[in-house]
Design a protein around this motif. Structure first.
Motif, PDB file in Angstrom:
ATOM      1  N   GLY A   1       0.799  -1.206   0.000  1.00 46.18           N
ATOM      2  CA  GLY A   1       0.000   0.000   0.000  1.00 46.18           C
ATOM      3  C   GLY A   1       0.833   1.258   0.000  1.00 46.18           C
ATOM      4  N   PHE A   2       0.150   2.345   0.324  1.00 50.61           N
ATOM      5  CA  PHE A   2       0.742   3.668   0.177  1.00 50.61           C
ATOM      6  C   PHE A   2       0.613   4.474   1.454  1.00 50.61           C
ATOM      7  N   TYR A   3       1.630   5.272   1.686  1.00 50.15           N
ATOM      8  CA  TYR A   3       1.590   6.340   2.675  1.00 50.15           C
ATOM      9  C   TYR A   3       1.753   7.633   1.883  1.00 50.15           C
ATOM     10  N   LEU A   4       0.981   8.656   2.239  1.00 51.63           N
ATOM     11  CA  LEU A   4       0.990   9.915   1.511  1.00 51.63           C
ATOM     12  C   LEU A   4       1.468  11.048   2.413  1.00 51.63           C
ATOM     13  N   MET A   5       2.256  11.952   1.836  1.00 53.90           N
ATOM     14  CA  MET A   5       2.744  13.097   2.595  1.00 53.90           C
ATOM     15  C   MET A   5       1.590  14.045   2.888  1.00 53.90           C
TER      16      MET A   5
ATOM     17  N   GLU B   1       4.419  14.824   7.242  1.00 51.34           N
ATOM     18  CA  GLU B   1       4.585  13.445   7.702  1.00 51.34           C
ATOM     19  C   GLU B   1       3.832  12.500   6.770  1.00 51.34           C
ATOM     20  N   LEU B   2       4.148  11.221   6.865  1.00 51.92           N
ATOM     21  CA  LEU B   2       3.458  10.211   6.066  1.00 51.92           C
ATOM     22  C   LEU B   2       2.180   9.787   6.783  1.00 51.92           C
ATOM     23  N   VAL B   3       1.096   9.739   6.015  1.00 51.05           N
ATOM     24  CA  VAL B   3      -0.198   9.319   6.558  1.00 51.05           C
ATOM     25  C   VAL B   3      -0.689   8.131   5.728  1.00 51.05           C
ATOM     26  N   LEU B   4      -1.225   7.143   6.412  1.00 48.50           N
ATOM     27  CA  LEU B   4      -1.712   5.933   5.760  1.00 48.50           C
ATOM     28  C   LEU B   4      -2.678   6.252   4.635  1.00 48.50           C
ATOM     29  N   GLY B   5      -2.443   5.615   3.478  1.00 49.12           N
ATOM     30  CA  GLY B   5      -3.314   5.743   2.329  1.00 49.12           C
ATOM     31  C   GLY B   5      -3.900   4.392   1.958  1.00 49.12           C
ATOM     32  N   PRO B   6      -4.363   4.237   0.734  1.00 45.47           N
ATOM     33  CA  PRO B   6      -4.941   2.972   0.292  1.00 45.47           C
ATOM     34  C   PRO B   6      -3.943   1.814   0.414  1.00 45.47           C
ATOM     35  N   PHE B   7      -4.448   0.659   0.870  1.00 44.59           N
ATOM     36  CA  PHE B   7      -3.583  -0.506   1.052  1.00 44.59           C
ATOM     37  C   PHE B   7      -4.380  -1.790   1.028  1.00 44.59           C
ATOM     38  N   GLN B   8      -3.644  -2.894   0.960  1.00 46.41           N
ATOM     39  CA  GLN B   8      -4.212  -4.242   1.074  1.00 46.41           C
ATOM     40  C   GLN B   8      -3.422  -4.941   2.180  1.00 46.41           C
ATOM     41  N   GLY B   9      -4.100  -5.449   3.184  1.00 43.11           N
ATOM     42  CA  GLY B   9      -3.422  -6.138   4.282  1.00 43.11           C
ATOM     43  C   GLY B   9      -4.078  -5.805   5.602  1.00 43.11           C
ATOM     44  N   LEU B  10      -3.386  -6.167   6.682  1.00 46.91           N
ATOM     45  CA  LEU B  10      -3.887  -5.907   8.029  1.00 46.91           C
ATOM     46  C   LEU B  10      -3.828  -4.412   8.341  1.00 46.91           C
ATOM     47  N   PRO B  11      -4.610  -3.968   9.332  1.00 43.98           N
ATOM     48  CA  PRO B  11      -4.521  -2.565   9.738  1.00 43.98           C
ATOM     49  C   PRO B  11      -3.067  -2.176  10.000  1.00 43.98           C
TER      50      PRO B  11
ATOM     51  N   GLU C   1       9.442  16.468  -5.736  1.00 46.22           N
ATOM     52  CA  GLU C   1       8.955  16.429  -4.358  1.00 46.22           C
ATOM     53  C   GLU C   1       8.376  15.054  -4.034  1.00 46.22           C
ATOM     54  N   VAL C   2       8.707  14.537  -2.846  1.00 39.92           N
ATOM     55  CA  VAL C   2       8.140  13.258  -2.416  1.00 39.92           C
ATOM     56  C   VAL C   2       6.692  13.494  -1.995  1.00 39.92           C
ATOM     57  N   ILE C   3       5.775  12.811  -2.684  1.00 44.42           N
ATOM     58  CA  ILE C   3       4.349  12.958  -2.356  1.00 44.42           C
ATOM     59  C   ILE C   3       3.832  11.767  -1.550  1.00 44.42           C
ATOM     60  N   GLY C   4       4.665  10.725  -1.415  1.00 40.14           N
ATOM     61  CA  GLY C   4       4.281   9.544  -0.655  1.00 40.14           C
ATOM     62  C   GLY C   4       5.261   8.419  -0.920  1.00 40.14           C
ATOM     63  N   VAL C   5       4.883   7.226  -0.464  1.00 41.38           N
ATOM     64  CA  VAL C   5       5.707   6.038  -0.696  1.00 41.38           C
ATOM     65  C   VAL C   5       4.815   4.842  -1.010  1.00 41.38           C
ATOM     66  N   LEU C   6       5.375   3.924  -1.782  1.00 43.00           N
ATOM     67  CA  LEU C   6       4.806   2.590  -1.943  1.00 43.00           C
ATOM     68  C   LEU C   6       5.542   1.705  -0.954  1.00 43.00           C
ATOM     69  N   ASP C   7       4.816   0.998  -0.112  1.00 46.45           N
ATOM     70  CA  ASP C   7       5.394   0.146   0.927  1.00 46.45           C
ATOM     71  C   ASP C   7       4.865  -1.269   0.742  1.00 46.45           C
ATOM     72  N   ILE C   8       5.785  -2.237   0.655  1.00 45.09           N
ATOM     73  CA  ILE C   8       5.383  -3.641   0.526  1.00 45.09           C
ATOM     74  C   ILE C   8       6.170  -4.461   1.544  1.00 45.09           C
ATOM     75  N   ASP C   9       5.456  -5.274   2.321  1.00 45.67           N
ATOM     76  CA  ASP C   9       6.060  -6.111   3.356  1.00 45.67           C
ATOM     77  C   ASP C   9       5.874  -7.585   3.026  1.00 45.67           C
ATOM     78  N   SER C  10       6.809  -8.391   3.532  1.00 43.97           N
ATOM     79  CA  SER C  10       6.718  -9.843   3.367  1.00 43.97           C
ATOM     80  C   SER C  10       7.055 -10.541   4.683  1.00 43.97           C
ATOM     81  N   PRO C  11       6.424 -11.691   4.932  1.00 45.18           N
ATOM     82  CA  PRO C  11       6.773 -12.470   6.118  1.00 45.18           C
ATOM     83  C   PRO C  11       8.053 -13.300   5.922  1.00 45.18           C
ATOM     84  N   GLU C  12       8.676 -13.213   4.732  1.00 47.82           N
ATOM     85  CA  GLU C  12       9.908 -13.955   4.441  1.00 47.82           C
ATOM     86  C   GLU C  12      11.113 -13.036   4.476  1.00 47.82           C
ATOM     87  N   LEU C  13      12.216 -13.535   4.983  1.00 48.97           N
ATOM     88  CA  LEU C  13      13.482 -12.805   4.895  1.00 48.97           C
ATOM     89  C   LEU C  13      13.912 -12.737   3.432  1.00 48.97           C
TER      90      LEU C  13
END
Length: 159
Positions: free
Chosen positions: A54-58, A62-72, A125-137
């Motif tokens: 999902g995304f965090y938006l500036m 500061e970064l604020v939670l945006g649209p995402f798929q996953g747990l809160p 200018e940074v307007i946000g980030v794409l953030d992706i997490d995995s349970p695997e190293l």
């Protein structure tokens, strides 16, 4: 209308197909939240072995939670803090093989073990980030980084 495609071929070819799908999905739509929501859903469907995309938006420095798929998730992240905040302050992609080795990592989901964060930069200018997490190293590779950076470039054309 979006239809699921068979992601066959090399990983580079798969990312190319993903980019084409994103472009087709977002063409003609100008609403930023709708486009980010569909981008997050597309990534969640495409990427295997992830637990958050999902995304965090500036907003107000500061970064604020945006649209995402996953747990809160964490709602606000300060610039310079954690993987997302560091991607913003350094204006570069952060490819983290083991989040527990990253100084100041913010654990929104204890199951996350690796992460990739790509800053969304528009007009310098940074307007946000794409953030992706995995349970695997070491889930994310340099090939993933290149493919996801190309994905964000297409996305930015629609924001």
């Amino acid at each position: 209308m979006f239809t699921q495609t068979d992601y066959s071929g090399t990983r580079t070819e798969q990312y190319s197909m993903l980019g084409k799908q994103l472009d087709a999905l977002l063409t003609g739509e100008t609403n930023r939240i709708a486009n980010l929501s569909n981008a997050a859903a597309l990534l969640n469907q495409f990427l295997e072995r992830i637990n958050w995309a999902g995304f965090y938006l500036m907003e107000d420095g500061e970064l604020v939670l945006g649209p995402f798929q996953g747990l809160p998730a964490c709602v606000r992240i300060q610039v310079g803090r954690g993987v997302c905040g560091t991607a913003v302050s350094e204006k570069k992609t952060m490819l983290v093989k083991d989040v527990h080795q990253f100084p100041g990592h913010i654990a929104c989901d204890a199951a996350s073990r690796s992460e990739i964060v790509i800053p969304l930069i528009k007009d310098g200018e940074v307007i946000g980030v794409l953030d992706i997490d995995s349970p695997e190293l070491s889930r994310f590779t340099e090939e993933d980084q290149k493919g996801l950076e190309a994905f964000t470039e297409i996305l930015l054309n629609h924001l």
